[in-house]
Write an enzyme that holds these catalytic residues in place. Structure first.
Site, PDB file in Angstrom:
ATOM      1  N   THR A 187       0.819  -1.209   0.000  1.00 24.27           N
ATOM      2  CA  THR A 187       0.000   0.000   0.000  1.00 24.27           C
ATOM      3  C   THR A 187       0.853   1.259   0.000  1.00 24.27           C
ATOM      4  O   THR A 187       1.989   1.252   0.499  1.00 24.27           O
ATOM      5  CB  THR A 187      -0.895  -0.015   1.261  1.00 24.27           C
ATOM      6  OG1 THR A 187      -1.527   1.249   1.406  1.00 24.27           O
ATOM      7  CG2 THR A 187      -0.101  -0.287   2.530  1.00 24.27           C
ATOM      8  N   ASP A 188       0.263   2.349  -0.485  1.00 27.35           N
ATOM      9  CA  ASP A 188       0.955   3.648  -0.417  1.00 27.35           C
ATOM     10  C   ASP A 188       1.003   4.176   1.027  1.00 27.35           C
ATOM     11  O   ASP A 188       1.757   5.107   1.323  1.00 27.35           O
ATOM     12  CB  ASP A 188       0.280   4.677  -1.338  1.00 27.35           C
ATOM     13  CG  ASP A 188      -1.189   4.917  -1.032  1.00 27.35           C
ATOM     14  OD1 ASP A 188      -1.743   4.262  -0.109  1.00 27.35           O
ATOM     15  OD2 ASP A 188      -1.796   5.772  -1.710  1.00 27.35           O
ATOM     16  N   GLU A 189       0.198   3.572   1.926  1.00 22.26           N
ATOM     17  CA  GLU A 189       0.142   4.088   3.306  1.00 22.26           C
ATOM     18  C   GLU A 189       1.460   3.897   4.054  1.00 22.26           C
ATOM     19  O   GLU A 189       1.680   4.527   5.089  1.00 22.26           O
ATOM     20  CB  GLU A 189      -1.004   3.435   4.081  1.00 22.26           C
ATOM     21  CG  GLU A 189      -2.346   3.715   3.438  1.00 22.26           C
ATOM     22  CD  GLU A 189      -3.522   3.612   4.391  1.00 22.26           C
ATOM     23  OE1 GLU A 189      -3.319   3.440   5.598  1.00 22.26           O
ATOM     24  OE2 GLU A 189      -4.670   3.709   3.902  1.00 22.26           O
ATOM     25  N   TYR A 225      -2.124  -0.485  10.993  1.00 21.90           N
ATOM     26  CA  TYR A 225      -2.222  -1.177   9.701  1.00 21.90           C
ATOM     27  C   TYR A 225      -1.015  -0.871   8.823  1.00 21.90           C
ATOM     28  O   TYR A 225      -0.325  -1.778   8.334  1.00 21.90           O
ATOM     29  CB  TYR A 225      -3.515  -0.769   8.968  1.00 21.90           C
ATOM     30  CG  TYR A 225      -3.473  -1.075   7.486  1.00 21.90           C
ATOM     31  CD1 TYR A 225      -3.529  -2.388   7.022  1.00 21.90           C
ATOM     32  CD2 TYR A 225      -3.355  -0.041   6.540  1.00 21.90           C
ATOM     33  CE1 TYR A 225      -3.463  -2.666   5.652  1.00 21.90           C
ATOM     34  CE2 TYR A 225      -3.295  -0.317   5.180  1.00 21.90           C
ATOM     35  CZ  TYR A 225      -3.350  -1.628   4.744  1.00 21.90           C
ATOM     36  OH  TYR A 225      -3.284  -1.904   3.395  1.00 21.90           O
ATOM     37  N   LYS A 266       2.058  -3.266   7.405  1.00 22.30           N
ATOM     38  CA  LYS A 266       2.354  -3.451   5.977  1.00 22.30           C
ATOM     39  C   LYS A 266       3.799  -3.041   5.685  1.00 22.30           C
ATOM     40  O   LYS A 266       4.492  -3.682   4.891  1.00 22.30           O
ATOM     41  CB  LYS A 266       1.381  -2.640   5.111  1.00 22.30           C
ATOM     42  CG  LYS A 266      -0.041  -3.145   5.091  1.00 22.30           C
ATOM     43  CD  LYS A 266      -0.211  -4.542   4.506  1.00 22.30           C
ATOM     44  CE  LYS A 266      -0.008  -4.598   3.016  1.00 22.30           C
ATOM     45  NZ  LYS A 266      -0.343  -5.958   2.468  1.00 22.30           N
TER      46      LYS A 266
HETATM   47  P1  NAD Z   1      -9.738  -7.353   2.067  1.00 24.04           P
HETATM   48  O1  NAD Z   1      -9.811  -7.032   3.497  1.00 24.04           O
HETATM   49  O2  NAD Z   1     -10.922  -7.128   1.205  1.00 24.04           O
HETATM   50  O3  NAD Z   1      -9.332  -8.895   1.874  1.00 24.04           O
HETATM   51  C1  NAD Z   1      -8.329  -9.489   2.630  1.00 24.04           C
HETATM   52  C2  NAD Z   1      -8.410 -11.001   2.430  1.00 24.04           C
HETATM   53  O4  NAD Z   1      -7.336 -11.606   3.163  1.00 24.04           O
HETATM   54  C3  NAD Z   1      -9.706 -11.615   2.957  1.00 24.04           C
HETATM   55  O5  NAD Z   1     -10.190 -12.549   2.020  1.00 24.04           O
HETATM   56  C4  NAD Z   1      -9.295 -12.285   4.258  1.00 24.04           C
HETATM   57  O6  NAD Z   1     -10.096 -13.407   4.591  1.00 24.04           O
HETATM   58  C5  NAD Z   1      -7.861 -12.682   3.928  1.00 24.04           C
HETATM   59  N1  NAD Z   1      -7.036 -12.846   5.135  1.00 24.04           N
HETATM   60  C6  NAD Z   1      -6.889 -11.971   6.176  1.00 24.04           C
HETATM   61  N2  NAD Z   1      -6.070 -12.483   7.089  1.00 24.04           N
HETATM   62  C7  NAD Z   1      -5.663 -13.692   6.620  1.00 24.04           C
HETATM   63  C8  NAD Z   1      -4.795 -14.707   7.117  1.00 24.04           C
HETATM   64  N3  NAD Z   1      -4.192 -14.582   8.297  1.00 24.04           N
HETATM   65  N4  NAD Z   1      -4.600 -15.810   6.375  1.00 24.04           N
HETATM   66  C9  NAD Z   1      -5.210 -15.965   5.169  1.00 24.04           C
HETATM   67  N5  NAD Z   1      -6.055 -15.041   4.669  1.00 24.04           N
HETATM   68  C10 NAD Z   1      -6.271 -13.928   5.376  1.00 24.04           C
HETATM   69  O7  NAD Z   1      -8.473  -6.575   1.516  1.00 24.04           O
HETATM   70  P2  NAD Z   1      -8.227  -5.884   0.100  1.00 24.04           P
HETATM   71  O8  NAD Z   1      -8.753  -4.504   0.144  1.00 24.04           O
HETATM   72  O9  NAD Z   1      -8.646  -6.803  -0.979  1.00 24.04           O
HETATM   73  O10 NAD Z   1      -6.630  -5.769   0.130  1.00 24.04           O
HETATM   74  C11 NAD Z   1      -5.827  -6.853  -0.340  1.00 24.04           C
HETATM   75  C12 NAD Z   1      -4.369  -6.476  -0.232  1.00 24.04           C
HETATM   76  O11 NAD Z   1      -4.112  -5.291  -0.969  1.00 24.04           O
HETATM   77  C13 NAD Z   1      -3.911  -6.170   1.209  1.00 24.04           C
HETATM   78  O12 NAD Z   1      -2.624  -6.697   1.370  1.00 24.04           O
HETATM   79  C14 NAD Z   1      -3.893  -4.658   1.274  1.00 24.04           C
HETATM   80  O13 NAD Z   1      -2.937  -4.216   2.197  1.00 24.04           O
HETATM   81  C15 NAD Z   1      -3.502  -4.306  -0.143  1.00 24.04           C
HETATM   82  N6  NAD Z   1      -3.970  -2.999  -0.639  1.00 24.04           N
HETATM   83  C16 NAD Z   1      -5.284  -2.654  -0.545  1.00 24.04           C
HETATM   84  C17 NAD Z   1      -5.717  -1.443  -1.065  1.00 24.04           C
HETATM   85  C18 NAD Z   1      -7.171  -1.035  -1.015  1.00 24.04           C
HETATM   86  O14 NAD Z   1      -7.482   0.106  -1.359  1.00 24.04           O
HETATM   87  N7  NAD Z   1      -8.093  -1.887  -0.606  1.00 24.04           N
HETATM   88  C19 NAD Z   1      -4.802  -0.582  -1.669  1.00 24.04           C
HETATM   89  C20 NAD Z   1      -3.450  -0.964  -1.721  1.00 24.04           C
HETATM   90  C21 NAD Z   1      -3.056  -2.190  -1.228  1.00 24.04           C
HETATM   91  O1  DAU Z   2      -4.232   3.860   0.367  1.00 25.83           O
HETATM   92  C1  DAU Z   2      -4.414   2.482   0.274  1.00 25.83           C
HETATM   93  C2  DAU Z   2      -5.256   2.004   1.440  1.00 25.83           C
HETATM   94  O2  DAU Z   2      -6.594   2.422   1.167  1.00 25.83           O
HETATM   95  C3  DAU Z   2      -5.209   0.499   1.644  1.00 25.83           C
HETATM   96  O3  DAU Z   2      -3.906   0.129   1.985  1.00 25.83           O
HETATM   97  C4  DAU Z   2      -6.177   0.070   2.753  1.00 25.83           C
HETATM   98  O4  DAU Z   2      -6.192  -1.343   2.853  1.00 25.83           O
HETATM   99  C5  DAU Z   2      -7.564   0.554   2.387  1.00 25.83           C
HETATM  100  O5  DAU Z   2      -8.457   0.257   3.446  1.00 25.83           O
HETATM  101  C6  DAU Z   2      -7.547   2.060   2.133  1.00 25.83           C
HETATM  102  O6  DAU Z   2      -7.271   2.763   3.370  1.00 25.83           O
HETATM  103  P1  DAU Z   2      -8.046   4.108   3.759  1.00 25.83           P
HETATM  104  O7  DAU Z   2      -7.981   4.291   5.210  1.00 25.83           O
HETATM  105  O8  DAU Z   2      -7.588   5.232   2.894  1.00 25.83           O
HETATM  106  O9  DAU Z   2      -9.523   3.681   3.263  1.00 25.83           O
HETATM  107  P2  DAU Z   2     -10.971   3.928   3.897  1.00 25.83           P
HETATM  108  O10 DAU Z   2     -11.966   3.521   2.872  1.00 25.83           O
HETATM  109  O11 DAU Z   2     -11.095   3.366   5.263  1.00 25.83           O
HETATM  110  O12 DAU Z   2     -11.003   5.511   4.035  1.00 25.83           O
HETATM  111  C7  DAU Z   2     -10.820   6.360   2.907  1.00 25.83           C
HETATM  112  C8  DAU Z   2     -10.864   7.786   3.435  1.00 25.83           C
HETATM  113  O13 DAU Z   2     -12.196   8.080   3.869  1.00 25.83           O
HETATM  114  C9  DAU Z   2      -9.979   8.027   4.625  1.00 25.83           C
HETATM  115  O14 DAU Z   2      -9.423   9.331   4.529  1.00 25.83           O
HETATM  116  C10 DAU Z   2     -10.920   7.936   5.817  1.00 25.83           C
HETATM  117  C11 DAU Z   2     -12.232   8.424   5.258  1.00 25.83           C
HETATM  118  N1  DAU Z   2     -13.462   7.824   5.818  1.00 25.83           N
HETATM  119  C12 DAU Z   2     -13.542   6.472   5.869  1.00 25.83           C
HETATM  120  C13 DAU Z   2     -14.668   5.852   6.369  1.00 25.83           C
HETATM  121  C14 DAU Z   2     -14.765   4.353   6.445  1.00 25.83           C
HETATM  122  C15 DAU Z   2     -14.503   8.625   6.241  1.00 25.83           C
HETATM  123  O15 DAU Z   2     -14.412   9.862   6.167  1.00 25.83           O
HETATM  124  N2  DAU Z   2     -15.621   8.021   6.736  1.00 25.83           N
HETATM  125  C16 DAU Z   2     -15.742   6.672   6.837  1.00 25.83           C
HETATM  126  O16 DAU Z   2     -16.791   6.172   7.313  1.00 25.83           O
END
Ligand code: NAD
Ligand code: DAU
Length: 352
Positions: free
Chosen positions: A131-133, A156, A160
């Site tokens: 992630t970019d975080e 989180y 990561k």
């Molecule tokens: P998600 O929460 O939707 O899915 C995570 C999956 O991992 C689920 O299916 C869960 O059951 C599985 N999991 C969790 N813990 C586990 C464990 N201990 N063993 C096996 N499986 C396990 O997440 P996502 O949004 O699809 O993100 C997937 C990956 O991409 C993560 O590594 C996250 O850090 C990264 N990522 C997400 C975003 C985003 O915006 N969602 C952006 C950049 C990177």
């Molecule tokens: O940047 C990549 C990341 O994006 C991934 O690594 C994470 O797995 C993914 O969850 C996401 O993280 P964020 O914290 O940015 O996503 P989230 O959807 O939780 O929140 C997006 C933005 O919106 C953040 O600035 C917080 C805000 N927010 C979120 C929720 C859930 C609100 O204002 N209200 C809300 O209820």
């Protein structure tokens, strides 16, 4: 790559990724989806896949932090490449309970790296999805590059960041053929409705409040999930070993702007309600502790080196996403009632 282990394949991005690679005629191998099926893992995200691709898709319920289970999967399925998505992914949950994040994201990544190291000659690629975080927050100027220092703010992102360091160390020390991608915020089909965009869509449809943290001026760089999947697949196949690639949508927007757009699309699609436009549901609520102000990604490296470009613009992607949540009422009901968890238990046994 004949037997690709995809971890976390029942989650949002992992399930889109599995569909993406199985639809690629250039890939005729098998996908082994290893997933613990936590609250975020929904095997129904892959409904129809096993039938559409006979013999090419299998799902195993296991915890990546369980060394014996991981070893078994590598051996049983002759794993020769890994695409590692599995993680606890929600920042708010990490603030309330960080331990699970360390177990899954740090220890889990370590277990996978060790299993891969033991089979080093056989594993052609270990791709780590991150992630970019990890880079922390930006001010109103600048973008994250692959050289930006790691300054994670939340449990989180710290977990990561730790996992990224482990992956690179296993390359430098043991010669494991790794790649890493650090991506911005994804959105699209099958995203669990705890994340901003699906939460806002479903709350607005139900006439519930739309909780916007702080003043809503935190900025995220949005990328349609299909574009992320294409980037990961490209890096896995064509990326240079030991390298990191940043992936971003070039679509920066303050959160309040995102929420207003969602409301406008719903007003256009479903009609404005008698009480007034859906934007009336916005509530500014207590900010997230340690809330990063702004993320923005410089994707020059993956664009120049590998020719990747995002195909979907934010407006088109958001409209498609809203339409998907409106159309897939069965999926939404399953997730909102928790029925998918019972289904997962019946299909795949108790949680590991
Ligand atoms: P998600 O929460 O939707 O899915 C995570 C999956 O991992 C689920 O299916 C869960 O059951 C599985 N999991 C969790 N813990 C586990 C464990 N201990 N063993 C096996 N499986 C396990 O997440 P996502 O949004 O699809 O993100 C997937 C990956 O991409 C993560 O590594 C996250 O850090 C990264 N990522 C997400 C975003 C985003 O915006 N969602 C952006 C950049 C990177
Ligand atoms: O940047 C990549 C990341 O994006 C991934 O690594 C994470 O797995 C993914 O969850 C996401 O993280 P964020 O914290 O940015 O996503 P989230 O959807 O939780 O929140 C997006 C933005 O919106 C953040 O600035 C917080 C805000 N927010 C979120 C929720 C859930 C609100 O204002 N209200 C809300 O209820």
């Amino acid at each position: 790559m004949q037997n690709i282990l995809v971890t976390g394949g029942c989650g949002f991005i992992g399930s889109n990724f599995i569909r993406h690679i199985l639809a690629d005629p250039g890939f005729q191998g098998r996908v082994i989806n290893l997933d613990k099926l936590t609250y975020a893992g929904n095997p129904r995200n892959l409904d129809g896949v096993a039938e559409a691709c006979p013999g090419r898709y299998v799902c195993v319920r296991a915890d990546i932090a369980d060394a014996a289970a991981v070893e078994r999967v590598f051996d049983e399925y002759g794993v020769d490449a890994v695409c590692h998505f599995a993680a606890e992914s929600h920042v708010d949950r990490s603030i309330l309970g960080p331990e699970e994040f360390l177990c899954a994201n740090v220890l889990g990544t370590f277990r996978l790296l060790e299993a891969a190291r033991r089979r080093k000659g056989k594993i052609t690629r270990f791709h780590h999805v991150s992630t970019d975080e990890v880079y922390g927050t930006l001010g109103m100027e600048g973008k994250f590059t692959e050289q930006s220092p790691y300054q994670p703010s939340s449990p989180y992102s710290a977990s990561k960041a730790a996992s990224d360091h482990l992956v690179r160390a296993w390359h430098v020390t043991y010669g494991l053929p790794v790649t890493v991608s650090n991506c911005s915020n994804n959105y699209g089909p099958y995203q669990f409705p705890e994340k901003l965009i699906p939460l806002m869509i479903l709350n607005a449809v139900a006439g519930k409040p739309l909780p916007v943290y702080g003043k809503g001026n935190n900025v995220r760089d949005w990328l349609y999930v299909e574009d992320h999947c294409a980037a990961v697949w490209l890096v896995m196949r064509k990326g240079r070993e030991g390298e990191t690639y940043n992936v971003g949508g070039g679509a920066e927007m303050p959160n309040i702007g995102v929420v207003r757009r969602v409301c406008r699309i719903l007003d256009e699609t479903l009609g404005v309600e008698a009480e007034g436009p859906r934007e009336r549901l916005v509530r500014f609520v207590t900010d997230r502790p340690g809330h990063d102000l702004r993320y923005a990604i410089d994707s020059e490296k993956i664009r120049k080196e590998l020719g990747w470009e995002p195909r979907m613009d934010f407006d088109g992607g958001l409209r498609r996403t809203v339409a998907w949540y409106l159309e897939n009422t069965g999926w939404v009901a399953d997730v909102q009632t928790g029925a998918y968890r019972e289904w997962a238990r019946r299909q795949y046994g108790e949680q590991a």
